[in-house]
Motif scaffolding. Structure first.
Motif, PDB file in Angstrom:
ATOM      1  N   THR A  13       0.483  -1.242   0.275  1.00 47.99           N
ATOM      2  CA  THR A  13      -0.051   0.285   0.064  1.00 47.99           C
ATOM      3  C   THR A  13       0.687   1.328   0.524  1.00 47.99           C
ATOM      4  O   THR A  13       1.641   1.253   0.827  1.00 47.99           O
ATOM      5  CB  THR A  13      -0.886   0.062   1.241  1.00 47.99           C
ATOM      6  OG1 THR A  13      -2.161  -1.336   1.079  1.00 47.99           O
ATOM      7  CG2 THR A  13      -1.832   1.255   1.318  1.00 47.99           C
ATOM      8  N   ILE A  14       0.747   1.887  -1.042  1.00 47.10           N
ATOM      9  CA  ILE A  14       0.914   3.542  -0.769  1.00 47.10           C
ATOM     10  C   ILE A  14      -0.040   4.352  -0.198  1.00 47.10           C
ATOM     11  O   ILE A  14      -0.706   4.700  -0.762  1.00 47.10           O
ATOM     12  CB  ILE A  14       1.250   4.086  -2.011  1.00 47.10           C
ATOM     13  CG1 ILE A  14       2.169   3.009  -3.153  1.00 47.10           C
ATOM     14  CG2 ILE A  14       1.689   5.056  -2.009  1.00 47.10           C
ATOM     15  CD1 ILE A  14       3.152   3.842  -4.216  1.00 47.10           C
ATOM     16  N   THR A  67      -2.467  13.201  -0.698  1.00 42.94           N
ATOM     17  CA  THR A  67      -2.999  12.028   0.141  1.00 42.94           C
ATOM     18  C   THR A  67      -3.412  11.085  -0.985  1.00 42.94           C
ATOM     19  O   THR A  67      -3.602  11.028  -2.529  1.00 42.94           O
ATOM     20  CB  THR A  67      -4.226  11.703   0.922  1.00 42.94           C
ATOM     21  OG1 THR A  67      -5.532  12.502  -0.206  1.00 42.94           O
ATOM     22  CG2 THR A  67      -3.906  13.757   1.775  1.00 42.94           C
ATOM     23  N   PRO A  68      -3.602   9.759  -0.901  1.00 44.48           N
ATOM     24  CA  PRO A  68      -4.441   8.249  -1.631  1.00 44.48           C
ATOM     25  C   PRO A  68      -5.083   8.542  -1.940  1.00 44.48           C
ATOM     26  O   PRO A  68      -5.431   8.172  -3.232  1.00 44.48           O
ATOM     27  CB  PRO A  68      -4.062   6.900  -0.668  1.00 44.48           C
ATOM     28  CG  PRO A  68      -3.546   7.361   0.548  1.00 44.48           C
ATOM     29  CD  PRO A  68      -3.270   8.460   0.151  1.00 44.48           C
ATOM     30  N   LYS A 123      -0.492   3.234 -11.408  1.00 39.63           N
ATOM     31  CA  LYS A 123       0.778   3.357 -12.146  1.00 39.63           C
ATOM     32  C   LYS A 123       1.820   3.925 -10.537  1.00 39.63           C
ATOM     33  O   LYS A 123       3.275   3.481 -10.973  1.00 39.63           O
ATOM     34  CB  LYS A 123       1.015   4.155 -12.672  1.00 39.63           C
ATOM     35  CG  LYS A 123       0.448   4.474 -14.061  1.00 39.63           C
ATOM     36  CD  LYS A 123       0.768   5.114 -14.920  1.00 39.63           C
ATOM     37  CE  LYS A 123      -0.294   4.637 -16.634  1.00 39.63           C
ATOM     38  NZ  LYS A 123      -0.118   5.566 -17.903  1.00 39.63           N
ATOM     39  N   ASN A 124       1.302   3.467  -9.091  1.00 34.64           N
ATOM     40  CA  ASN A 124       2.048   4.128  -8.348  1.00 34.64           C
ATOM     41  C   ASN A 124       3.450   5.408  -8.910  1.00 34.64           C
ATOM     42  O   ASN A 124       4.205   5.526  -8.480  1.00 34.64           O
ATOM     43  CB  ASN A 124       2.974   2.831  -7.578  1.00 34.64           C
ATOM     44  CG  ASN A 124       2.131   1.867  -7.424  1.00 34.64           C
ATOM     45  OD1 ASN A 124       1.641   1.479  -7.253  1.00 34.64           O
ATOM     46  ND2 ASN A 124       2.975  -0.044  -7.340  1.00 34.64           N
ATOM     47  N   MET A 125       2.651   6.433  -8.459  1.00 35.09           N
ATOM     48  CA  MET A 125       3.144   7.109  -9.757  1.00 35.09           C
ATOM     49  C   MET A 125       2.500   8.901  -8.728  1.00 35.09           C
ATOM     50  O   MET A 125       1.214   8.804  -8.843  1.00 35.09           O
ATOM     51  CB  MET A 125       3.261   7.633 -10.894  1.00 35.09           C
ATOM     52  CG  MET A 125       3.843   6.981 -12.369  1.00 35.09           C
ATOM     53  SD  MET A 125       4.242   6.502 -13.891  1.00 35.09           S
ATOM     54  CE  MET A 125       5.367   7.785 -13.810  1.00 35.09           C
ATOM     55  N   VAL A 126       3.492   9.666  -9.193  1.00 39.86           N
ATOM     56  CA  VAL A 126       3.391  11.301  -8.326  1.00 39.86           C
ATOM     57  C   VAL A 126       4.086  12.089  -9.599  1.00 39.86           C
ATOM     58  O   VAL A 126       5.045  11.790  -9.518  1.00 39.86           O
ATOM     59  CB  VAL A 126       4.302  10.951  -7.112  1.00 39.86           C
ATOM     60  CG1 VAL A 126       5.071  11.392  -6.720  1.00 39.86           C
ATOM     61  CG2 VAL A 126       3.290  12.828  -6.244  1.00 39.86           C
ATOM     62  N   ASP A 149       5.519   6.901   1.553  1.00 38.54           N
ATOM     63  CA  ASP A 149       4.980   6.737   2.415  1.00 38.54           C
ATOM     64  C   ASP A 149       4.268   5.346   2.762  1.00 38.54           C
ATOM     65  O   ASP A 149       3.332   5.512   2.110  1.00 38.54           O
ATOM     66  CB  ASP A 149       3.755   7.846   3.715  1.00 38.54           C
ATOM     67  CG  ASP A 149       3.443   6.769   5.586  1.00 38.54           C
ATOM     68  OD1 ASP A 149       4.628   6.103   5.784  1.00 38.54           O
ATOM     69  OD2 ASP A 149       2.597   6.179   5.539  1.00 38.54           O
ATOM     70  N   LEU A 150       4.890   4.005   2.561  1.00 37.92           N
ATOM     71  CA  LEU A 150       4.267   2.810   2.154  1.00 37.92           C
ATOM     72  C   LEU A 150       4.425   1.377   3.143  1.00 37.92           C
ATOM     73  O   LEU A 150       5.192   1.498   3.566  1.00 37.92           O
ATOM     74  CB  LEU A 150       4.601   2.391   0.468  1.00 37.92           C
ATOM     75  CG  LEU A 150       5.908   2.774   0.255  1.00 37.92           C
ATOM     76  CD1 LEU A 150       6.627   0.692   0.796  1.00 37.92           C
ATOM     77  CD2 LEU A 150       6.684   2.851  -1.643  1.00 37.92           C
TER      78      LEU A 150
END
Length: 121
Positions: free
Chosen positions: A30-31, A52-53, A75-78, A98-99
């Motif tokens: 989890t991210i 935030t998520p 895509k787990n990207m920011v 934070d994951l």
């Protein structure tokens, strides 16, 4: 192993725009929150923005109205969209997340190695 890797930095003229990206990879459960920090030469690392998520965002006052943080959960990207860039924005930009890694119960903070953004000319 979990890794965060930034990309998209470069040299931009004052008033220009740039979008930098950060991809998280590895065994991630989890991210939670993701964010951007920056560090200019001779300065301490400074918080820039957090997301935030669910997409709630916050930006430091010096970039508010010019920068926009966003994320792609699939895509787990920011990302950090930077507009109206100033010379003072020149810095190495670092992403963090934070994951919860695979095999862990609680989350921990990970950092990328940074991407250089230079505003000049």
């Amino acid at each position: 192993q979990v890794q965060l890797v930034e990309s998209g930095g470069g040299l931009v003229q004052p008033g220009g725009s740039l979008r930098i990206s950060c991809a998280a990879s590895g065994s991630i459960v989890t991210i939670n929150a993701m964010g951007w920090y920056r560090q200019a030469p001779g300065k301490e690392r400074e918080w820039v923005a957090t997301i935030t998520p669910t997409g709630s965002t916050n930006h430091t006052d010096s970039v508010k109205g010019r920068f926009t943080i966003s994320r792609d959960n699939a895509k787990n990207m920011v990302f950090l969209q930077m507009n109206s860039l100033k010379a003072e924005d020149t810095a190495v930009y670092y992403c963090n997340a934070d994951l919860i890694p695979r095999g862990y119960i609680f989350s921990k903070l990970y950092w990328g190695r940074g991407t250089q953004v230079s505003v000049a000319g």
